[in-house]
Write a protein that holds these residues in place. Structure first.
Motif, mmCIF file in Angstrom:
data_model
loop_
_atom_site.group_PDB
_atom_site.id
_atom_site.type_symbol
_atom_site.label_atom_id
_atom_site.label_comp_id
_atom_site.label_asym_id
_atom_site.label_seq_id
_atom_site.Cartn_x
_atom_site.Cartn_y
_atom_site.Cartn_z
ATOM 1 N N ARG A 54 31.844 -21.669 -26.908
ATOM 2 C CA ARG A 54 32.330 -22.742 -26.514
ATOM 3 C C ARG A 54 33.323 -23.007 -27.724
ATOM 4 O O ARG A 54 34.518 -22.844 -26.963
ATOM 5 N N GLY A 57 35.552 -20.449 -27.935
ATOM 6 C CA GLY A 57 36.418 -20.048 -26.776
ATOM 7 C C GLY A 57 37.625 -20.626 -26.465
ATOM 8 O O GLY A 57 38.667 -20.572 -26.721
ATOM 9 N N LEU A 62 39.765 -18.765 -24.665
ATOM 10 C CA LEU A 62 38.869 -17.427 -24.288
ATOM 11 C C LEU A 62 38.519 -18.339 -23.401
ATOM 12 O O LEU A 62 36.539 -18.501 -23.340
ATOM 13 N N TYR A 63 38.677 -19.256 -23.109
ATOM 14 C CA TYR A 63 38.377 -20.450 -21.846
ATOM 15 C C TYR A 63 38.070 -20.609 -20.446
ATOM 16 O O TYR A 63 38.208 -21.622 -20.010
ATOM 17 N N GLY A 64 39.347 -19.470 -20.170
ATOM 18 C CA GLY A 64 39.998 -19.453 -18.521
ATOM 19 C C GLY A 64 41.326 -19.966 -18.626
ATOM 20 O O GLY A 64 42.389 -21.182 -20.072
ATOM 21 N N GLU A 69 38.666 -22.984 -14.132
ATOM 22 C CA GLU A 69 38.163 -21.435 -14.906
ATOM 23 C C GLU A 69 37.399 -21.965 -15.958
ATOM 24 O O GLU A 69 36.704 -20.940 -16.079
ATOM 25 N N ALA A 70 37.786 -22.965 -16.132
ATOM 26 C CA ALA A 70 36.891 -23.086 -17.444
ATOM 27 C C ALA A 70 35.525 -23.741 -16.928
ATOM 28 O O ALA A 70 34.973 -23.889 -17.838
ATOM 29 N N VAL A 73 33.826 -20.423 -16.250
ATOM 30 C CA VAL A 73 33.500 -20.011 -16.981
ATOM 31 C C VAL A 73 31.690 -20.037 -18.092
ATOM 32 O O VAL A 73 31.205 -19.900 -18.117
ATOM 33 N N SER A 133 36.813 -14.170 -21.281
ATOM 34 C CA SER A 133 35.695 -15.648 -22.235
ATOM 35 C C SER A 133 34.948 -14.804 -22.756
ATOM 36 O O SER A 133 34.593 -14.252 -22.838
#
Length: 193
Positions: A54, A57, A62-64, A69-70, A73, A133
């Motif tokens: 995380r 990310g 890379l976490y939406g 989106e996060a 993910v 992600s």
């Protein structure tokens, strides 16, 4: 973590810990939860694989693209970890006795990921949104390990096979996956195969 870092063009220093040095105790005692991995990013020290994922990310975007989106993910990554726990139990507790049943039940465990792929650009993109992600790297790692344990186990999952092929083809990731650093790694940390 390694695939994510490699694909993002990052270098890292890895200290391999032998079982003997771990059992001596000082390193284990210095780890917050008495276990590895331990990840150092400047003055930040993290333990726990998913906390590290995380963090990476968030660090590399890379976490939406937004909070929605996060959250997705996070959900996907938790689903990956559910399957990883099943697989870890198999490897560490009863590989020979349990592998037939495990691989018979595997399609049911993988179905949610195919569903997510279908829902996201009909399987032509990533698990969530239009960019990779940290959960994609985690699922890729799990699927590649499964392909080592049981070649052909994804044959009845064409979307997952295409997904693995698409991610493996990313130039930096392709180079890392072909490297001795990756090729010589045990499956899920165990030398059971």
């Amino acid at each position: 973590m390694r695939m994510l870092l490699a694909d993002q063009g990052q270098s890292w220093k890895e200290e391999v810990v032998t079982k003997e040095s771990w059992l001596q105790g000082p390193l284990k005692a210095s780890c917050l939860y008495g276990q590895l991995p331990k990840f150092q990013d400047g003055d930040l020290t993290l333990y726990q694989s998913n906390a590290i994922l995380r963090h990476l990310g968030r660090t590399f975007g890379l976490y939406g693209k937004d909070q929605r989106e996060a959250a997705l993910v996070d959900m996907v990554n938790d689903g990956v970890e559910d399957v990883r726990r099943h697989c870890s139990r198999l490897i560490y507790r009863s590989y020979e006795e349990g592998k037939a049943k495990y691989f018979q039940e595997l399609p049911g465990h993988l179905k949610p990921f195919e569903t997510l792929l279908i829902q996201n650009q009909e399987g032509q993109a990533f698990l969530v949104g239009d960019q990779i992600s940290f959960a994609d790297y985690n699922l890729l790692d799990l699927l590649l390990n499964h392909q080592v344990l049981a070649p052909g186990c994804l044959d009845s999952h064409p979307l997952l096979l295409a997904y693995v092929a698409r991610l493996r083809a990313r130039p930096k990731l392709k180079a890392y996956l072909a490297s001795p650093e990756h090729m010589n790694r045990p499956v899920l940390g165990a030398q059971k195969i």
